[in-house]
Scaffold this motif. Structure first.
Motif, PDB file in Angstrom:
ATOM      1  N   LYS A 167      23.781 101.460  39.801  1.00 23.39           N
ATOM      2  CA  LYS A 167      22.938 102.503  39.219  1.00 23.39           C
ATOM      3  C   LYS A 167      21.524 101.948  39.042  1.00 23.39           C
ATOM      4  O   LYS A 167      21.338 100.780  38.728  1.00 23.39           O
ATOM      5  CB  LYS A 167      23.537 102.843  37.853  1.00 23.39           C
ATOM      6  N   LEU A 168      20.531 102.804  39.273  1.00 22.47           N
ATOM      7  CA  LEU A 168      19.149 102.387  39.066  1.00 22.47           C
ATOM      8  C   LEU A 168      18.577 103.089  37.841  1.00 22.47           C
ATOM      9  O   LEU A 168      19.022 104.171  37.466  1.00 22.47           O
ATOM     10  CB  LEU A 168      18.302 102.743  40.292  1.00 22.47           C
ATOM     11  N   ALA A 169      17.592 102.471  37.225  1.00 26.19           N
ATOM     12  CA  ALA A 169      16.838 103.133  36.154  1.00 26.19           C
ATOM     13  C   ALA A 169      15.879 104.137  36.787  1.00 26.19           C
ATOM     14  O   ALA A 169      15.576 104.051  37.981  1.00 26.19           O
ATOM     15  CB  ALA A 169      16.076 102.088  35.355  1.00 26.19           C
ATOM     16  N   CYS A 224      12.707 104.464  36.610  1.00 23.75           N
ATOM     17  CA  CYS A 224      11.514 103.869  37.220  1.00 23.75           C
ATOM     18  C   CYS A 224      11.858 103.228  38.573  1.00 23.75           C
ATOM     19  O   CYS A 224      11.053 103.230  39.501  1.00 23.75           O
ATOM     20  CB  CYS A 224      10.871 102.850  36.280  1.00 23.75           C
ATOM     21  N   GLU A 225      13.064 102.713  38.688  1.00 23.96           N
ATOM     22  CA  GLU A 225      13.493 102.119  39.961  1.00 23.96           C
ATOM     23  C   GLU A 225      13.789 103.198  41.000  1.00 23.96           C
ATOM     24  O   GLU A 225      13.597 102.993  42.202  1.00 23.96           O
ATOM     25  CB  GLU A 225      14.733 101.240  39.748  1.00 23.96           C
ATOM     26  N   ASP A 256      10.568 104.084  42.575  1.00 24.09           N
ATOM     27  CA  ASP A 256      10.239 103.061  43.580  1.00 24.09           C
ATOM     28  C   ASP A 256      11.084 103.243  44.840  1.00 24.09           C
ATOM     29  O   ASP A 256      10.584 103.124  45.961  1.00 24.09           O
ATOM     30  CB  ASP A 256      10.493 101.656  43.017  1.00 24.09           C
ATOM     31  N   PHE A 257      12.363 103.531  44.632  1.00 27.13           N
ATOM     32  CA  PHE A 257      13.262 103.671  45.779  1.00 27.13           C
ATOM     33  C   PHE A 257      12.777 104.771  46.722  1.00 27.13           C
ATOM     34  O   PHE A 257      12.612 104.564  47.931  1.00 27.13           O
ATOM     35  CB  PHE A 257      14.688 103.975  45.313  1.00 27.13           C
TER      36      PHE A 257
END
Lengths: 304, 304, 304, 304
Positions: free
Chosen positions: C111-113, C115-116, C119-120
């Motif tokens: 899982k990404l935050a 904010c990530e 970016d992704f």
């Protein structure tokens, strides 16, 4: 015609600083909603903090509601609890006081298996001997009542409808396909922002918390959707989302009840203390509610 | 020495077919556990179906427990409920009846924010004015009480310990590192199969449902782990897992209470009806319990 | 007019027993959908088993799709993967092969935050330099893309739309209110049974797995909803739920892809092996699919 | 003696600003761990960001690890992926390169049913023809591998052990009771803070991310627990929790890998860029890591 239909708001429970019922404010809240055309009232739902009130205020609330409403619209009493026996006692109290129906979620402490849920609703109806609406509220009870299960439950005596607060529209359509034409079985949507999808698809009504603040908005939306007036629907839906910004003033799980309570307080209707041990809004949060109410003043002017 | 320590079983609530308390059976159940060396009793926990019993049986259970136990071991009363005010009333009843402490999970209907959980436990302790154990039971309440939060709560008046039923050993060690040396703060592990890990690491005791069926097994394990007798620990742990097969006779969420109840009934101790609307085991399930009890007859022979 | 709109089915990936692409069957599947008026194709989505295919078949599938479709409708290529670098490589391959756009869910392993996630999607678009549709698929990726987040993402270069498979209609309406009027940003609903709610509310199209079996049904529904022809909508929706019974023949998580694959095989279109290590339907399951197809023969007669 | 046992750290993957492997730093990282007595290395686990690296760096990492380690300890290669075929290809690469075993979590995109999980591990082992450790990582894969399922999997050819990162100690003990005495089946605990519970109960080893920063701490703990030296265990466990504060510098899901990477960078070992599109720590976060490293300087002095 179905017994229950239209806009049946889950009524807030106004409490004063001592966590006693603000009877005078409660009367103003109910009268304003009735004046604006709502079709019934549902006390002690989730937004009414019903299961958290304790047995004393629960009984007082039933009595006061029936005294104030005087049969003008149907009165539904929530009886959800952690204990089956408490639900039964509250249901019997509601019946003898003269309520038109009860609304029951599954017990909230321990999840039940599907076969136990059938026993729960059957036994509760047998004990209460009055119209019972099934309340699908998985985020609180951990029990998801599938369309298949609700269809089975609909065959039991006294089961008169379902209020679905799951937010799952895929299953809500399924429910309508299964039970939409059943005699005297009413299907209500819980999440107020789904009202247009639900009514257009054939639902009988909606249990809209926002109607505590702006009852006319939801009554108008109900009629627009019943008339398949898509222009009106598309004009009203953004106003509902506008109102819903009241629900994000805090991020606690009870943010909806707290936002609505602060708003009706600031509209001069009633006191706004939440059930103990929760706290009322602080000054900064209250200022945000006042700001939001100002932004929706044109919409609030719909109300008498 | 800490106020509460050792094996404090969550006591089953024996009910007869009319869902009344089986007082005679309850007395036999308690006497057998005391005779086998348990260090306290915890009534109205999850395994005791506490929050599902309703207020009438809850009060009766407090009275009967204190009458039977007569001060031989501490009596802890569960006061978990959906409503704060109901918890407060039950706590006051327990205090006036003479209970040694109360055990409270967070309210079960609506999840609370951490700041609200602090208010909840503080206000409950203020109202109850008696030792309060915090009950971390996220699978039922949806609220996870982190070690950081329990540490904060431990600073409030009357907070006397924690029973952690989360099954999260990573956080349980963290809790021990934070609070293991705190004066008069007792740390109990909930899941009975984690008793050896917990006691070896410094916990004060365990709340073991299986002790309703085999109290000696858990008392022996407690002493083995306290003495760091690894040979005994490794011999006893498989017996606990053996007993736990009683919990898989059915796959409903209340499988543990139902398996234990049927087992004590078949041991001739008490009636085994679960709280309404749940049902007792059918013949096939009962036969499986009898088979399992036979397989553990050597282990049951530990008990007086 | 928006770049992408209408019915854009997530195309099944027909595999033979050796788990090679059934090219001939794939061609028949695509031609039948195009003949029935679908408005685009989306390969390597969840129903196309995209992230499970492995890089070799993924590239072959891009090439074959573009060869077969010959520009008659837009071709969208799914590039979801556990690794960002693999998604970038697949996107570049799709661009050079001539695809019209890519569709990307967030990475599936960790899982990404928020904010990530920004970016992704930004970095992926920068690398791919082609239209990118954001794919909200929380049940697979664990990342829920909120309307607020999608609104932020919509401001990045190359981000051309969103496919929402969350099933959350409350947030889907919110998304439409935020971005429904944005130039060249297309909003697609994922769950096919929500197509009427979504299109009536202003969505641009739907990604309907059932269109692999009955493309005409979904094309007709799209036009009915665009025309606000409620009678037609209410006639077609039960047929969609009828078709969806194919998804319950097994109860494994990939039941939808497996049910659809078996159905198109039995319609004589293509091979139906799922991606390894999953298995094709057994005889009993296949017989159930054949029975369901017979029951919907009137509906299937809509198709050319 | 079992093939795999002891402390087998999940090795960080040091990347430079261009997201290329920092080969020189990787060598220093491995040499330091070997010098401090670790018993094997596990590359491309979750902490090594394995499934997010992409196929090119994955292959490079296998080659470099085998070149550096030169047979001094066993090398295990993670092959987890969203696609079965990618896992097979990576496993074959690892075998031909000379790795001692592979470690596979279930595919990460779509949850599999238990029967499909059996097919997955069986087919992967058949293709790879080398020792395979089952990796139970439900928080990433959505698949929970129950003790019953692992017991069934343990009967398949090439299945040589299990790494359990679920954090569920109730089931870990169950697993040890079922398989602890099985020839050449190694049972590893994943969460490093559970190492003492696991080894005392009979586990074969631990896969401890913190060993990238302080390998001696975990090697010492392993020996203390093997020797049932409770005094040493109780002295070392707080140091592990001390180290774990590195994992809370940020609250993103990859906080552990990012905290560890920044720490080894600040210890002068290697570069610390995470896999794209994630970012390295900012100055404030880096300062916090430096502060924590200072606080644990006494503990770090254990390392050569």
């Amino acid at each position: 015609m179905k017994r229950f239909q239209g806009i049946i708001p889950p009524v807030l429970t106004p409490l004063n600083e001592k966590r006693q019922l603000d009877i005078c404010g409660f009367e103003k809240l109910l009268e304003r909603m009735i004046a604006n055309g709502i079709h019934g009232v549902f006390i002690m739902g989730t937004i009414g903090e019903g299961p958290m009130l304790g047995s004393k205020i629960q009984r007082q609330l039933i009595d006061e509601t029936l005294r104030i409403v005087r049969g003008r619209v149907p009165v539904l009493a929530g009886v959800s609890d952690a204990a089956f026996s408490n639900s039964v006692e509250l249901a019997k109290y509601a019946k003898h006081a003269g309520a038109d129906g009860i609304v029951a979620a599954s017990p909230s402490y321990m999840k039940l298996a599907d076969c136990e849920l059938i026993d729960f609703f059957r036994e509760l109806a047998v004990e209460a001997q009055m119209p019972l609406l099934i309340y699908n509220m998985p985020s609180m009870t951990k029990n998801y009542l599938s369309p298949q299960l609700v269809e089975k439950l609909s065959e039991l005596p006294w089961i008169s409808g379902c209020k679905d607060s799951s937010g799952n529209m895929s299953d809500f359509h399924d429910l309508l396909l299964r039970l939409g034409n059943k005699d005297d079985f009413s299907i209500f949507i819980g999440p107020e922002e789904l009202i247009s999808d639900a009514i257009l698809a054939g639902a009988d009504g909606a249990v809209t918390g926002g109607a505590n603040v702006n009852p006319a908005l939801f009554v108008n939306m109900f009629h627009a959707a019943c008339n398949k007036d898509m222009a009106a629907v598309n004009e009203l839906l953004p106003k509902i989302y506008h109102l819903r910004r009241l629900y994000s003033v805090v991020s606690t799980p009870n943010a909806i009840a707290r936002g609505l309570k602060c708003a009706v307080k600031e509209l001069g209707i009633c006191e706004d203390f939440p059930v103990a041990p929760c706290r009322t809004f602080d000054d900064r949060q209250r200022a945000e509610v006042i700001r939001l109410l100002k932004e929706m003043s044109a919409e609030l002017a719909m109300c008498r």
